[in-house]
Design a protein around this motif. Structure first.
Motif, PDB file in Angstrom:
ATOM      1  N   GLY A 263       0.776  -1.235   0.000  1.00 45.80           N
ATOM      2  CA  GLY A 263       0.000   0.000   0.000  1.00 45.80           C
ATOM      3  C   GLY A 263       0.809   1.287   0.000  1.00 45.80           C
ATOM      4  O   GLY A 263       0.433   2.250  -0.670  1.00 45.80           O
ATOM      5  N   ARG A 264       1.908   1.318   0.756  1.00 37.06           N
ATOM      6  CA  ARG A 264       2.661   2.575   0.796  1.00 37.06           C
ATOM      7  C   ARG A 264       3.368   2.854  -0.523  1.00 37.06           C
ATOM      8  O   ARG A 264       3.432   4.003  -0.981  1.00 37.06           O
ATOM      9  N   ILE A 265       3.903   1.802  -1.152  1.00 35.68           N
ATOM     10  CA  ILE A 265       4.589   2.002  -2.437  1.00 35.68           C
ATOM     11  C   ILE A 265       3.575   2.411  -3.512  1.00 35.68           C
ATOM     12  O   ILE A 265       3.819   3.331  -4.298  1.00 35.68           O
ATOM     13  N   ILE A 295       0.989  -2.528  10.731  1.00 36.00           N
ATOM     14  CA  ILE A 295       2.289  -3.036  10.284  1.00 36.00           C
ATOM     15  C   ILE A 295       3.384  -2.663  11.282  1.00 36.00           C
ATOM     16  O   ILE A 295       3.222  -1.764  12.104  1.00 36.00           O
ATOM     17  N   CYS A 296       4.492  -3.387  11.218  1.00 38.92           N
ATOM     18  CA  CYS A 296       5.736  -3.076  11.947  1.00 38.92           C
ATOM     19  C   CYS A 296       5.665  -3.272  13.462  1.00 38.92           C
ATOM     20  O   CYS A 296       6.587  -2.832  14.166  1.00 38.92           O
ATOM     21  N   ILE A 297       4.635  -3.944  13.979  1.00 40.44           N
ATOM     22  CA  ILE A 297       4.565  -4.053  15.441  1.00 40.44           C
ATOM     23  C   ILE A 297       5.631  -4.996  16.007  1.00 40.44           C
ATOM     24  O   ILE A 297       5.923  -4.949  17.191  1.00 40.44           O
ATOM     25  N   ASN A 298       6.247  -5.823  15.140  1.00 46.66           N
ATOM     26  CA  ASN A 298       7.343  -6.680  15.616  1.00 46.66           C
ATOM     27  C   ASN A 298       8.712  -6.236  15.115  1.00 46.66           C
ATOM     28  O   ASN A 298       9.678  -6.988  15.160  1.00 46.66           O
ATOM     29  N   ASP A 299       8.774  -5.013  14.617  1.00 42.81           N
ATOM     30  CA  ASP A 299      10.042  -4.532  14.060  1.00 42.81           C
ATOM     31  C   ASP A 299      10.578  -3.379  14.899  1.00 42.81           C
ATOM     32  O   ASP A 299       9.819  -2.652  15.515  1.00 42.81           O
ATOM     33  N   ASN A 300      11.896  -3.235  14.916  1.00 45.53           N
ATOM     34  CA  ASN A 300      12.465  -2.119  15.690  1.00 45.53           C
ATOM     35  C   ASN A 300      12.750  -0.938  14.758  1.00 45.53           C
ATOM     36  O   ASN A 300      12.639  -1.054  13.543  1.00 45.53           O
ATOM     37  N   ASP A 302      15.416   0.509  13.679  1.00 44.71           N
ATOM     38  CA  ASP A 302      16.452   0.313  12.651  1.00 44.71           C
ATOM     39  C   ASP A 302      15.917  -0.506  11.479  1.00 44.71           C
ATOM     40  O   ASP A 302      16.201  -0.215  10.315  1.00 44.71           O
ATOM     41  N   LYS A 303      15.144  -1.529  11.827  1.00 38.80           N
ATOM     42  CA  LYS A 303      14.566  -2.379  10.783  1.00 38.80           C
ATOM     43  C   LYS A 303      13.651  -1.553   9.869  1.00 38.80           C
ATOM     44  O   LYS A 303      13.732  -1.657   8.632  1.00 38.80           O
ATOM     45  N   CYS A 304      12.792  -0.733  10.460  1.00 39.01           N
ATOM     46  CA  CYS A 304      11.879   0.078   9.657  1.00 39.01           C
ATOM     47  C   CYS A 304      12.626   1.062   8.765  1.00 39.01           C
ATOM     48  O   CYS A 304      12.260   1.264   7.611  1.00 39.01           O
ATOM     49  N   ARG A 305      13.691   1.640   9.318  1.00 35.45           N
ATOM     50  CA  ARG A 305      14.446   2.618   8.519  1.00 35.45           C
ATOM     51  C   ARG A 305      15.062   1.952   7.288  1.00 35.45           C
ATOM     52  O   ARG A 305      14.985   2.475   6.176  1.00 35.45           O
ATOM     53  N   SER A 306      15.666   0.776   7.468  1.00 37.36           N
ATOM     54  CA  SER A 306      16.296   0.128   6.318  1.00 37.36           C
ATOM     55  C   SER A 306      15.240  -0.452   5.374  1.00 37.36           C
ATOM     56  O   SER A 306      15.382  -0.379   4.153  1.00 37.36           O
ATOM     57  N   CYS A 307      14.159  -0.960   5.945  1.00 33.80           N
ATOM     58  CA  CYS A 307      13.076  -1.518   5.115  1.00 33.80           C
ATOM     59  C   CYS A 307      12.495  -0.454   4.188  1.00 33.80           C
ATOM     60  O   CYS A 307      12.401  -0.648   2.980  1.00 33.80           O
ATOM     61  N   ILE A 308      12.165   0.683   4.758  1.00 38.20           N
ATOM     62  CA  ILE A 308      11.501   1.701   3.935  1.00 38.20           C
ATOM     63  C   ILE A 308      12.493   2.339   2.952  1.00 38.20           C
ATOM     64  O   ILE A 308      12.145   2.651   1.810  1.00 38.20           O
ATOM     65  N   GLY A 309      13.749   2.477   3.408  1.00 39.90           N
ATOM     66  CA  GLY A 309      14.787   3.009   2.509  1.00 39.90           C
ATOM     67  C   GLY A 309      14.925   2.145   1.265  1.00 39.90           C
ATOM     68  O   GLY A 309      14.979   2.647   0.135  1.00 39.90           O
TER      69      GLY A 309
HETATM   70 FE1  FES Z   1       8.612  -1.176   9.476  1.00 41.88          FE
HETATM   71 FE2  FES Z   1       8.955  -2.080   6.854  1.00 41.88          FE
HETATM   72  S1  FES Z   1       9.308  -3.136   8.770  1.00 41.88           S
HETATM   73  S2  FES Z   1       8.621  -0.020   7.611  1.00 41.88           S
END
Ligand code: FES
Ligand code: 5AD
Ligand code: SF4
Length: 330
Positions: A263-265, A295-300, A302-309
């Motif tokens: 959805g975000r992309i 989304i992202c409730i099990n991610d930290n 750093d993970k979100c930053r690299s994932c979205i990048g």
């Molecule tokens: Fe949080 Fe993708 S895991 S933005």
């Protein structure tokens, strides 16, 4: 520019969706370019005195496990986000009176020691409080109108006042904030006519930012059996907003990704130019459950930053390194 009737026709006719999304994408590219602005979101309290019918954090939801993150821990989060390259921090919470004017000023000033723009999203407050927060260093404020249909607003927001919501938006503008607003798409009894009014409203108040997301029913709310919002319709409202307000900031919202895995992309390719990755510490994330399956409730962070990048790079776009004030000024 579309008239209200044209907007309604476009919203009703799905055969025009692809045309609309391409036009919004082109409008985005010509007016705000290929850069995507990241705003690091801190969900610092899930305590709320309001009872919005759609929201899992509503006061009457006794199953919600409530928390508050205090100043020192907020600052830790901000420091880390700033080290990861975030240039904007968004402080979001329920309407939690614990965070008094003085407490907020203290937090705002401490955050502004870092090299970041600061957005607040803490609900309805008085003109004096908004003024004090601005003087302390807050740059922007998010407060969605949710719906411009007064009748529907009344049904969805017990003991709240539509006119006070409007007063907040006006005060924030007068005080020189960059103002973000937006709406939910797919609320029970919401019409395409009222969605067209929402889009016209964003233009009328000269919003600097508009966030749009589908309604997602939460099991511990009165709307548990309601139908969820439609992804394509939410995307169409967002695309029309881009075309009508070409140079504003439009986030690809978390709710869009919650009902569509990409959805975000898809939103970034249909008019959006902002993403608000969660930078809240993992231990609180699941508790900020405004709607289920976030989304992202099990991610930290750093993970979100690299994932979205990586996702942004994969569609040939770049992550902005400036503050991303609206109308592309720096
Ligand atoms: Fe949080 Fe993708 S895991 S933005
Ligand atoms: N579904 C989608 N969005 C929601 N919000 C609150 N509850 C829901 C829900 N069930 C949105 C509101 C609010 C923002 C913080 O989250 O629009 O302004
Ligand atoms: Fe509170 Fe915001 Fe949820 Fe309404 S939408 S109940 S104000 S957290």
């Amino acid at each position: 520019m579309f008239t209200k009737n044209e907007i309604i026709e476009i919203l009703k006719d799905d055969s025009k969706s692809e045309w609309l999304f391409s036009l919004a994408d082109k409008t985005r590219e010509e007016n705000v370019g290929d850069e995507v602005h990241l705003r690091g979101l801190v969900e610092f309290s899930n305590i709320c005195k309001c009872n919005c019918k759609y929201c899992g954090l509503r006061k009457d939801n006794e199953n919600a496990d409530r928390y508050r993150i205090l100043k020192d821990e907020i600052i830790e989060t901000v420091k880390h986000a700033s080290e990861m390259g975030y240039k904007t921090i968004v402080l979001q919470s329920g309407e939690d009176a614990y965070y008094s004017e003085d407490k907020m000023i203290d937090i705002i000033k401490a955050i502004k020691e870092y090299d970041v723009a600061l957005t607040l999203s803490i609900g309805e407050r008085s003109y004096e409080e908004y003024k004090a927060f601005k003087n302390a260093g807050a740059d922007r404020y998010l407060i969605r109108i949710e719906t411009t249909d007064r009748n529907l607003y009344g049904q969805m927001h017990p003991n709240m006042d539509f006119d006070n919501r409007l007063r907040c938006l006006k005060d924030l503008k007068d005080l020189g904030y960059e103002v973000g607003t937006g709406c939910l798409v797919g609320l029970p009894n919401q019409t395409v006519e009222s969605l067209a009014d929402d889009i016209m409203f964003f233009k009328e108040i000269e919003a600097d930012m508009v966030g749009i997301g589908p309604f997602i029913p939460h099991l511990q709310t009165p709307l548990k059996d309601a139908q969820k919002g439609n992804f394509t319709l939410a995307l169409k409202v967002m695309a029309l907003t881009r075309i009508i307000l070409p140079d504003i900031n439009i986030p690809a919202t978390t709710a869009m990704e919650t009902i569509n895995p990409n959805g975000r992309i898809i939103a970034l390719q249909s008019g959006a130019n902002v993403v608000m990755p969660n930078i809240t510490s993992l231990k609180y994330r699941a508790k900020y459950e405004i709607y289920p399956d976030k989304i992202c409730i099990n991610d930290n962070p750093d993970k979100c930053r690299s994932c979205i990048g990586a996702k942004i790079k994969s569609i040939g776009r770049t992550v902005a390194t400036n503050y991303g004030f609206s109308h592309n000024q720096g």
